[in-house]
Write an enzyme that holds these catalytic residues in place. Structure first.
Site, mmCIF file in Angstrom:
data_model
loop_
_atom_site.group_PDB
_atom_site.id
_atom_site.type_symbol
_atom_site.label_atom_id
_atom_site.label_comp_id
_atom_site.label_asym_id
_atom_site.label_seq_id
_atom_site.Cartn_x
_atom_site.Cartn_y
_atom_site.Cartn_z
ATOM 1 C CB CYS A 2 -0.958 0.061 1.178
ATOM 2 S SG CYS A 2 -2.213 -1.195 1.150
ATOM 3 N NE ARG A 27 4.954 1.794 -0.058
ATOM 4 C CZ ARG A 27 5.530 2.155 1.081
ATOM 5 N NH1 ARG A 27 6.705 2.732 1.047
ATOM 6 N NH2 ARG A 27 4.945 1.952 2.231
ATOM 7 C CD1 TRP A 73 0.700 -6.467 -2.013
ATOM 8 C CD2 TRP A 73 0.044 -6.863 0.077
ATOM 9 N NE1 TRP A 73 1.174 -7.706 -1.648
ATOM 10 C CE2 TRP A 73 0.782 -7.967 -0.367
ATOM 11 C CE3 TRP A 73 -0.480 -6.888 1.375
ATOM 12 C CZ2 TRP A 73 1.025 -9.088 0.424
ATOM 13 C CZ3 TRP A 73 -0.247 -7.993 2.169
ATOM 14 C CH2 TRP A 73 0.499 -9.082 1.693
ATOM 15 C CG ASN A 99 0.113 1.692 4.261
ATOM 16 O OD1 ASN A 99 -0.098 0.510 4.523
ATOM 17 N ND2 ASN A 99 1.331 2.173 4.079
ATOM 18 N N GLY A 100 -2.555 0.198 6.067
ATOM 19 C CA GLY A 100 -2.544 -0.419 7.394
ATOM 20 C C GLY A 100 -3.722 -1.360 7.562
ATOM 21 C CD GLU A 480 18.647 -13.496 0.399
ATOM 22 O OE1 GLU A 480 17.811 -13.759 1.281
ATOM 23 O OE2 GLU A 480 18.437 -12.647 -0.487
ATOM 24 C CE LYS A 484 16.201 -12.493 -2.984
ATOM 25 N NZ LYS A 484 16.323 -11.571 -1.885
ATOM 26 C CD GLU A 487 12.166 -12.633 -3.013
ATOM 27 O OE1 GLU A 487 11.260 -11.969 -2.504
ATOM 28 O OE2 GLU A 487 13.364 -12.449 -2.753
ATOM 29 C CG HIS A 503 19.763 -36.339 9.602
ATOM 30 N ND1 HIS A 503 20.126 -37.475 10.297
ATOM 31 C CD2 HIS A 503 20.910 -35.633 9.424
ATOM 32 C CE1 HIS A 503 21.423 -37.451 10.548
ATOM 33 N NE2 HIS A 503 21.927 -36.342 10.014
ATOM 34 C CE LYS A 599 12.968 -3.357 -1.922
ATOM 35 N NZ LYS A 599 13.852 -4.542 -1.997
#
Ligand code: F6R
Length: 604
Positions: A2, A27, A73, A99-100, A480, A484, A487, A503, A599
């Site tokens: 948002c 974002r 979003w 936003n929120g 990481e 990457k 996503e 295991h 983002k």
């Protein structure tokens, strides 16, 4: 996640809003909208999809001197036009973006809004209906009604409100969600992120939680919710417009991957003095020295950077380091040591999960350090100390240069503290020299893009899942590397400690399963990882090895220049970033804006 932009007093509000929303695209969002008004009329235009779709709908016809815009979003309700912001009150007099997350929205609906017709399912629509009701049904003036609504609403928010019967004011309030004021000559702006206003102004004013701001074209009045006026100085930000362009790159992610050698060199210049000695603020060094344990709290890639820095911090400072996932620690803080120091790692400095832990740390009187890319961000403002990443704006959703800058910045911290504490290993570690070698190593890997792209095509083709394996620091990098890849390519990928696979998880290996092994550091450790590669190959896996050059054997796939063991998390992640980039590109996906992701994650 948002984004809000607003302007009052400009004759081309529509252009400013659309350009601002374009800058906020990074974002993450799934719908967008604007409300633009002049003295006579207001127009609301919304669209599902990209800003380009909204722009096409807006055309040239919409003009005004005041407006608010929003990228949404989805949280409450699907990404539809009805759920897109701005939202209007029952009589359509009031227009609001948010936003929120409003936690008590259903209770508000039941208690205050009987008889109201709502168009969508969002919590925001309930907020604007509440404000409208307080003015039009209960007879309050606008400011009074806004304050009353804020006293009823629970949760996180950045709000921008316009009264279409009085189009010279934007009413703003914030709690836990980011919002900034931008100051112009004859106009003022509001925005979630300074980046979206830098064409218009470089002068900004912060808004703190539970503050309300009345913005007109030539005035900005900050108040607390009791109506007390708060004096606040503005500040000038050092953002450079050229930093946020894509230039000739097809995607921001590739540009940001390529910028990493420069970022490493910039960090050297920022954290050394004129004699070349590593310097970190004395207060920060002392805060680490005074602590008996360092707690790193972060999310996602920043959390992985914390792991990648753990060994260096422990070895050079002599302090034990514990890692915490921000979204977990917000609810369950473990038993802490006597003298903890909390270190928050956050590219954006706005991550709500991390902020939640920081609020608790502040309540408990625990000192804190934020390591962030964004000066003036919430986590920076509210922590005791800040170290900046100096990586320049990171626009692609998938973090790359911020991760490597985080690992390097924490290495500067470790070195400075270790040296100040007289630790022999810290004195012997020539970070400036070693980081220059890292910059060269990154450049060498970047020059192998074609080779890497080809290997990705062969190995990952149409696969649906993959594994990264490694030991020690390489294991941290596998976390990481896996994030990457998954996503942005949507290939389900796990990062595993190489020895742990047998295991249980090895049962998932079948003919053709891609297994990517990271091998750096020590020869003896490398031999064990190679043994694990053999185990999966024997069960049908297609292996790809990414190996430091001194450990290379015939048949290895990608060679990485040798760097100091404290810094392999930087050099070894570069091929993984490129692998993710090419996998996404080859699948025809939007590399910079993967589905469902944002983002700046400003909700808990
Ligand atoms: C992944 C990514 C995220 C962020 C996470 C925390 O590429 O960027 O996992 O690392 O959302 O964000 P910051 O660092 O802004 O706190």
């Amino acid at each position: 996640m948002c984004g809000i932009v607003g302007v009052v007093g400009s004759t081309n509000a529509t252009d400013i809003l659309i350009q601002g929303l374009e800058k906020l695209e990074y974002r993450g969002y799934d719908s967008a909208g604007i409300f633009v008004a002049n003295e006579n009329q207001g127009q609301l235009i919304k669209s599902v999809g990209r800003i380009a779709d909204l722009k096409a709908k807006v055309g040239d016809a919409v003009e005004g001197t005041i407006g608010i815009g929003h990228t949404r979003w989805a949280t409450h309700g699907k990404p539809t036009e009805d759920n897109a912001h701005p939202h209007r009150s029952q009589t359509e007099r009031f227009v609001l973006v948010h936003n929120g997350v409003i936690e008590n929205y259903l209770q508000i609906k039941e208690e205050y809004l009987t008889g109201h017709t709502l168009k969508g399912q969002t919590d925001t629509e309930i907020a604007v209906h509440l404000i409208g009701k307080l003015v039009e049904e209960d007879g309050m003036d606008v400011l009074e009604a806004f304050k009353k609504a804020l006293s009823i609403i629970e949760g996180s928010y950045a709000f921008a409100l316009i009264d279409s019967e009085n189009t010279d004011t934007i009413y703003v309030a914030k709690n836990k969600s980011p919002l900034l004021i931008g100051l112009g000559d004859g106009y003022n702006m509001i925005c979630s992120d300074a980046i979206a206003m830098i064409r218009e102004t470089n002068e900004y004013m912060e808004i703190h939680d539970k503050e309300l701001v009345v913005v007109t074209k030539d005035s900005v009045e900050v108040q607390d919710y009791q109506g007390n006026v708060i004096e606040r100085d503005s500040y000038t930000a050092e953002l450079d417009l050229s930093d946020i362009g894509k230039g000739t790159y097809p995607f921001y992610m590739l540009k940001e991957i390529d910028e990493q050698p420069t970022v490493m060199r910039k960090l050297i210049s920022k954290y050394t003095d004129e004699t070349g000695r590593v310097t970190v603020d004395d207060d920060i060094v002392k805060a680490v020295q005074d602590a008996d344990r360092l707690y790193i709290i972060a999310a996602g890639t920043s959390y992985h950077a914390g792991f990648a820095s753990k060994n260096t911090l422990e070895a050079l400072t002599g302090k034990p380091v514990e890692l915490g996932i921000a979204s977990e620690w917000g609810y369950h803080m473990p038993l802490l040591s006597q003298k903890p120091l909390f270190i928050f790692i956050s590219q954006s400095g706005e991550t709500a999960d991390s902020r939640q832990v920081l609020v608790k740390a502040n309540e408990l009187g625990i000192p804190s350090l934020t390591v962030t890319n964004v000066p003036g961000s919430t986590l920076s403002r509210e922590a005791s100390y800040t170290m900046l990443l100096h990586a320049g704006p990171e626009i692609a959703v998938a973090s790359t240069k911020a991760y490597t800058a985080q690992v390097a910045t924490l290495a500067f911290l470790a070195k400075a503290v270790g040296e100040a504490s007289g630790k022999a290993e810290a004195k012997a570690f020539d970070l400036v020299h070693e980081l220059s070698i890292v910059a060269q190593s990154i450049e060498a890997t970047l020059s192998e893009k074609d080779v890497i792209a080809e290997k990705v095509e062969t190995l990952l083709g149409n696969t649906r899942n993959a594994f990264y394996i490694g030991r020690g620091n390489d294991y941290y990098v596998t976390m990481e590397a896996a994030l990457k890849l998954k996503e942005i390519s949507y290939i389900q990928t796990e990062g595993f400690a190489a020895g742990e696979l047998k295991h249980g998880t090895i049962s998932l290996i079948e003919d053709g399963t891609p297994v990517l092994a990271l091998i750096s550091g020590d020869e003896a450790v490398a031999a064990h990882t190679r043994g694990n590669v053999q185990e999966v190959v024997a069960r049908g896996a297609n292996a790809l090895t990414i190996v430091e050059e001194d450990l290379a054997r015939e048949g290895d796939d990608i060679l990485v220049n040798k760097v100091h063991p404290f810094l392999t998390a930087i050099s070894m992640v570069i091929p993984a970033q490129l692998i993710a980039y090419f996998a996404s590109l080859q699948r025809g996906l939007d590399v910079d804006k993967p589905r469902n992701l944002a983002k700046s994650v400003t909700v808990e």
